[in-house]
Every structure is written in structure tokens, then in C-alpha cells.
Enzyme design. Structure first.
Site, PDB file in Angstrom:
ATOM      1  N   ARG A  78     -11.121   9.170  -2.429  1.00 35.38           N
ATOM      2  CA  ARG A  78      -9.685   9.077  -2.688  1.00 35.38           C
ATOM      3  C   ARG A  78      -9.431   9.523  -4.117  1.00 35.38           C
ATOM      4  NH1 ARG A  78      -6.412   4.298  -4.880  1.00 35.38           N
ATOM      5  NH2 ARG A  78      -4.270   5.115  -4.741  1.00 35.38           N
ATOM      6  N   HIS A 122      -0.017   9.100  -8.827  1.00 36.68           N
ATOM      7  CA  HIS A 122      -0.768   7.974  -9.392  1.00 36.68           C
ATOM      8  C   HIS A 122      -0.391   7.861 -10.864  1.00 36.68           C
ATOM      9  CE1 HIS A 122      -4.571   5.362  -8.878  1.00 36.68           C
ATOM     10  NE2 HIS A 122      -4.077   5.079 -10.061  1.00 36.68           N
ATOM     11  N   GLU A 167       0.777   2.169  -6.029  1.00 37.36           N
ATOM     12  CA  GLU A 167       1.219   0.936  -6.684  1.00 37.36           C
ATOM     13  C   GLU A 167       2.578   1.033  -7.381  1.00 37.36           C
ATOM     14  OE1 GLU A 167      -1.981  -0.355  -9.188  1.00 37.36           O
ATOM     15  OE2 GLU A 167      -3.130  -1.030  -7.491  1.00 37.36           O
ATOM     16  N   ASN A 292      -4.777  -2.285  -2.586  1.00 37.90           N
ATOM     17  CA  ASN A 292      -5.637  -2.383  -3.768  1.00 37.90           C
ATOM     18  C   ASN A 292      -5.751  -3.866  -4.124  1.00 37.90           C
ATOM     19  OD1 ASN A 292      -5.551   0.360  -3.761  1.00 37.90           O
ATOM     20  ND2 ASN A 292      -4.335   0.593  -5.625  1.00 37.90           N
ATOM     21  N   TYR A 294      -7.898  -6.785  -6.492  1.00 36.66           N
ATOM     22  CA  TYR A 294      -8.833  -7.066  -7.580  1.00 36.66           C
ATOM     23  C   TYR A 294      -9.055  -8.543  -7.794  1.00 36.66           C
ATOM     24  CZ  TYR A 294      -8.774  -2.159  -8.763  1.00 36.66           C
ATOM     25  OH  TYR A 294      -8.912  -0.797  -8.714  1.00 36.66           O
ATOM     26  N   GLU A 352      -8.555   0.410  -3.199  1.00 35.92           N
ATOM     27  CA  GLU A 352      -9.209   0.092  -4.473  1.00 35.92           C
ATOM     28  C   GLU A 352      -9.740  -1.333  -4.448  1.00 35.92           C
ATOM     29  OE1 GLU A 352      -6.977   0.783  -8.098  1.00 35.92           O
ATOM     30  OE2 GLU A 352      -6.064   2.587  -7.257  1.00 35.92           O
TER      31      GLU A 352
HETATM   32  C1  LIG Z   1      -2.904  -4.931 -11.247  1.00 32.04           C
HETATM   33  O1  LIG Z   1      -4.154  -4.407 -10.811  1.00 32.04           O
HETATM   34  C2  LIG Z   1      -3.970  -3.333  -9.935  1.00 32.04           C
HETATM   35  O2  LIG Z   1      -4.217  -3.694  -8.623  1.00 32.04           O
HETATM   36  C3  LIG Z   1      -4.775  -2.158 -10.311  1.00 32.04           C
HETATM   37  C4  LIG Z   1      -6.025  -2.055 -10.894  1.00 32.04           C
HETATM   38  N1  LIG Z   1      -6.240  -0.721 -11.049  1.00 32.04           N
HETATM   39  C5  LIG Z   1      -5.148  -0.055 -10.594  1.00 32.04           C
HETATM   40  N2  LIG Z   1      -4.286  -0.936 -10.130  1.00 32.04           N
HETATM   41  C6  LIG Z   1      -4.929   1.420 -10.672  1.00 32.04           C
HETATM   42  O3  LIG Z   1      -4.600   1.946  -9.398  1.00 32.04           O
HETATM   43  C7  LIG Z   1      -6.113   2.127 -11.297  1.00 32.04           C
HETATM   44  O4  LIG Z   1      -5.647   3.363 -11.806  1.00 32.04           O
HETATM   45  C8  LIG Z   1      -6.763   1.233 -12.363  1.00 32.04           C
HETATM   46  O5  LIG Z   1      -7.758   1.935 -13.081  1.00 32.04           O
HETATM   47  C9  LIG Z   1      -7.372   0.012 -11.660  1.00 32.04           C
HETATM   48  C10 LIG Z   1      -8.175  -0.899 -12.586  1.00 32.04           C
HETATM   49  O6  LIG Z   1      -7.323  -1.528 -13.487  1.00 32.04           O
END
Ligand SMILES: CO[C@H](O)c1c[n+]2c([nH]1)[C@H](O)[C@@H](O)[C@H](O)[C@H]2CO
Length: 448
Positions: A78, A122, A167, A292, A294, A352
Site C-alpha cells: 500500500r 495521504h 485518515e 488503521n 495503533y 496500517e
Molecule cells: C493517530 O494515529 C493514526 O492512526 C496514524 C498513525 N500513522 C498514521 N496515522 C499515518 O497514516 C502514517 O502516515 C503515520 O506515519 C502513522 C504512524 O504515526
């Protein structure tokens, strides 16, 4: 006997990146500047004054990077398209060398048996469009539709899965409300307008795809499940506001054609009345949702925290990553089952998932030990499997990220890659987590 982690036969294992974070050469071969090129060269905006002028030099090293994906057994990749590389002013003129770059990348991925998934936006909006108001100008839906059509007509068929936006919440919250991300605005009246126009642009792009495309189009959202710090009415209400603001603000309009009512409570006079025609445009049927994930957030009421009146509560019983995010794999299972139950079990890709832990600036004798990241991936892939066992239609996983890269305004201080990048020499070194992930992919999950 270890538990057998069987994934669906067609489950796709991949990795993810984004243009401004890895490509470098932002103005090469006729490319126009993006707002991130501008933001990164504005003193004080970027940690250590880092910028994306070189990044991972992927614009020049892309063929070797595809070879790295092949070596690791990646089935999917991706990536994102730099809008201003393809259309330097964001609309009108197309830059043939910009399109050629992505065409060569896609053809080489396919030659190596790697499925390309492209994200059209993005975060790196063409600066020329920002000069015309960017996401605050309602015309941007048509501008994005025009750009989408260029990409769809050129590469659909070779690219069979497209994401319109990455996002919209981060773009809005970071770029227009709190100002930590490009274009760096802090305005509670702008944030709802930018957010709404992002969704309108998404809807327009999907309409264009239905006219010219033959495969799949979807939307990528970040979802962070919210858990109340206590059962007090204030904390429960705070949790509901936080969950509406980050998680339902985007999927509800796409699936239901309505915004969560909490948004008027949060933004008050700054929340407009939206025309029904807009909501109809946003509510285009999609082929998949990219999630995505985290971390989670434990939320408490905080009267002083404008405008949400919510603050996070740090959890001492779990590990935290370098970005201050709690390692909480159960949150991924909870997120995926929430999407299934609220939105009717749509096809989902985890577009992600990953973590920044401290990695040294240089590999030691060709090796980078990252046990915390190996553990993070193992726990979260098991959490995905748990959601699949619960009946969620999860069809793939993209680890964030293939390479250590530019973590936006945090610069190169945070390393998310499963492959280490020595930014002095551009040497790539697969970390232990890359070897682990490759073994999981090769065993289709059974090595978890
Ligand atoms: C608030 O966290 C988000 O889910 C998020 C985390 N991240 C992201 N979005 C972005 O899509 C990426 O470009 C970032 O590099 C990556 C790591 O920070």
C-alpha cells in the site's frame, strides 16, 4: 500444542508507506510542491528541522525497495500517490514524468507478484490548491475528482484496489483544529468545513470510479477505541464524545448519510447545517474499508480540554511506544468487531498497524534487534485472528511501515519500519521484526 492461527485462504499480507514520508525528490521532474513541502521548510514546524527533501530516497531507489518486498515475501504493498507530482498545480496540467514514476512502480510490483493498493491522498495536498483555500474550498471535491479520474484511467486494472483518502480525521484534527500538521491552522470553525469537504471529495472520487473503474475503491480511516476511565456520567459522556469525534465522524456519514449528533455538542456554533445533497454525495457504496489501528484511549471528562472536553488517562499496566501510545492489542479486536456490528460487517483491510520503538541510527553488523516490535506485531496479528474467528470479514493486513521514514512533524525521530534505514547512507537493513513478519507471511499466519 500451539494454537493454530489459520487465516482465510485469500488473506493478503502486505506493508504500507506514504509518498511524502519515503519518496524524497519532492520537486523532481516537474513535480509541484505540496503543503508538506511548504510546511517542512517553515522554521519551527518540524522536529530537528527535518524535511522530506530526501527521506528514504525512494523516488530513486524504488526498484531496490520492490526487491526488498519480494525478498520478504510481501503479497501486497500500500503506497500513496503524490497528487502534486502527477498534477503540479493540483488541477489541469498533468506531469507525464510524475505519472510515469507510479506506472513503473506498479508494473514492477506486478512483475514481482506484489498486489499494489494506491491511496490517492495521504495528506500532501498540492500547495497550489491550498492557495485556493484547499480543503476549505468546496470546489476541492471537483478538483479531487479530476485528479482521481487521471489516476483511475491510467492505472485501474493494474491497480485493483484504490483508497481515496487516508485518515480524514488526522488531516482535520492535525491540520485545521490543533495545527500540529500541515497546513497548520488552529480554527474550530475551519475544522468541520475541512472535514466535510474531505468527505465530499471522497464521495466525488467514488462516483468517478464507478464511471471509469472496474475494480475496488474504499476509504481508509484511523480508529482508536475509547474506554471510559470510570463509570461516572461525566466520563461516560466524555468517552461518547471522543468516540463520535474520532471514530463515527467518518464512517457514519459514509454508511448512514448522517453525522453523529455529538459533533454539534462538541463544535456548537461552529457546526454548520449540512445540505442533504452533500450527505447523499458522501454516502457512496464502498467495496472495502481500510482501518488503521495503533492504540486505544482511556477517556475522562476534562472541562479545560477545548473543544472535546476529554483527556486521556495513562495506563501504567501496559507498555507504551516511542510515540506515547499504549500497546493494547485487545483494542484491535474490539475495533474490528465494532465495525462489523455497527456497519454490517463490511470487507475490511487493516491498512496500517505498527509501532515506533527505539532503534539505533545504524545497524550493528547487519542486524537490528527489535524485540518490542516483534512482540507488538505478534500480539496484534493474534488480535486480528480473534476478530476473524468472531466473524469479521478481514481480508488483509499491511504493517506500518515497510521502511523507517519521515514521521511527519516528528521528523526522523520515530522509527516505525520493519526495515531499518540508515539516513546517512540510505542503507536498508531488515530488522528482526521483518524476519518475523516474513515467517508469518510464509506460513500464512501459522508461525504467529
Ligand atoms: C493517530 O494515529 C493514526 O492512526 C496514524 C498513525 N500513522 C498514521 N496515522 C499515518 O497514516 C502514517 O502516515 C503515520 O506515519 C502513522 C504512524 O504515526
Amino acid at each position: 500444542m500451539s494454537k493454530q492461527y489459520r487465516f482465510p485462504e485469500n488473506f493478503l499480507w502486505g506493508s504500507a508507506t506514504a509518498a511524502y514520508q519515503i519518496e524524497g525528490s519532492p520537486l523532481a521532474d516537474g513535480a509541484g510542491p505540496s503543503i508538506w513541502q511548504r510546511f517542512a521548510h517553515t522554521p519551527g514546524r518540524m522536529l530537528n528541522d527535518d524535511n522530506g527533501d530526501v527521506a528514504c530516497d525512494h523516488y530513486n531507489r524504488w526498484r531496490d525497495d520492490v526487491g526488498l518486498m519480494k525478498q520478504l515475501g510481501m503479497q501486497g504493498y500500500r503506497f500513496s500517490v503524490s497528487w502534486s507530482r502527477v498534477m503540479p498545480e493540483g488541477r489541469g496540467r498533468v506531469n507525464p514524468k510524475g505519472l510515469d514514476f507510479y506506472e513503473r512502480l506498479v508494473d514492477t510490483l506486478l512483475e514481482n507478484g506484489i498486489q499494489p493498493t494506491a491511496t490517492l491522498f495521504h495528506w500532501d495536498l498540492p500547495a497550489a490548491l491550498d492557495d485556493r483555500g484547499g480543503w476549505l474550498n468546496p470546489d476541492i471535491a471537483d478538483w479531487f475528482g479530476e485528479y482521481s479520474e487521471v489516476m483511475y484511467k491510467r492505472l485501474d486494472g493494474r491497480i485493483k484496489r484504490w483508497a481515496t483518502l487516508n485518515e480524514p480525521w488526522v488531516v482535520t484534527d492535525g491540520g485545521y483544529l490543533h495545527g500540529a500538521l500541515a497546513p497548520g491552522h488552529r480554527n474550530r470553525f475551519e475544522a468541520p468545513i475541512a472535514s466535510h469537504n474531505l468527505l465530499r471529495a471522497h464521495g466525488k472520487s467514488v462516483q468517478v470510479y464507478r464511471a471509469v473503474g472496474k475494480h475496488e475503491v474504499g476509504l481508509v480511516v484511523n480508529i482508536e477505541p475509547k474506554y471510559p476511565a470510570s463509570q461516572s456520567p461525566e466520563d461516560l459522556a466524555a468517552t461518547r464524545r471522543a468516540e463520535a469525534y474520532m471514530n463515527r465522524q467518518y464512517l457514519d456519514p459514509v454508511f448512514f448519510g448522517t453525522y453523529p449528533e455529538e459533533l454539534r455538542e462538541i463544535f456548537g456554533e461552529a457546526w454548520p447545517e449540512w445540505p442533504q445533497a452533500d450527505m447523499d454525495l458522501i454516502r457512496q457504496p464502498l467495496d472495502f474499508i481500510g482501518v488503521n489501528y495503533y492504540t486505544r484511549n482511556v477517556a475522562r471528562h476534562d472541562e479545560a480540554n477545548w473543544p472535546l472536553k476529554v483527556s486521556p488517562v495513562r495506563q501504567t499496566q501496559h507498555t507504551y511506544t516511542e510515540t506515547g501510545w499504549e500497546v493494547f492489542p485487545q483494542g484491535l479486536t474490539d475495533t474490528l468487531t465494532w465495525v462489523k456490528e455497527r456497519y454490517g460487517n463490511p470487507k475490511v483491510f487493516i491498512t496500517e498497524n505498527g509501532a515506533a520503538f527505539f532503534d539505533p541510527p545504524k545497524a550493528e553488523r547487519g542486524r537490528v534487534r527489535d524485540p518490542l516490535r516483534v512482540s507488538y506485531l505478534r500480539q496484534h496479528l493474534r488480535a486480528v485472528h480473534k476478530a476473524i474467528e468472531a466473524g469479521c470479514d478481514i481480508q488483509g493486513y499491511y504493517v506500518w511501515s515497510l521502511l523507517d521514514n519521515l514521521e511527519w512533524s516528528l521528523g526522523y525521530s520515530k522509527r516505525f519500519g520493519i526495515v531499518h534505514v540508515d539516513f546517512e547512507t540510505q542503507t536498508r537493513t531488515p530488522k528482526d521484526s521483518a524476519r518475523y513478519y516474513a515467517s508469518v507471511v510464509a506460513s500464512h499466519g501459522e508461525a504467529l
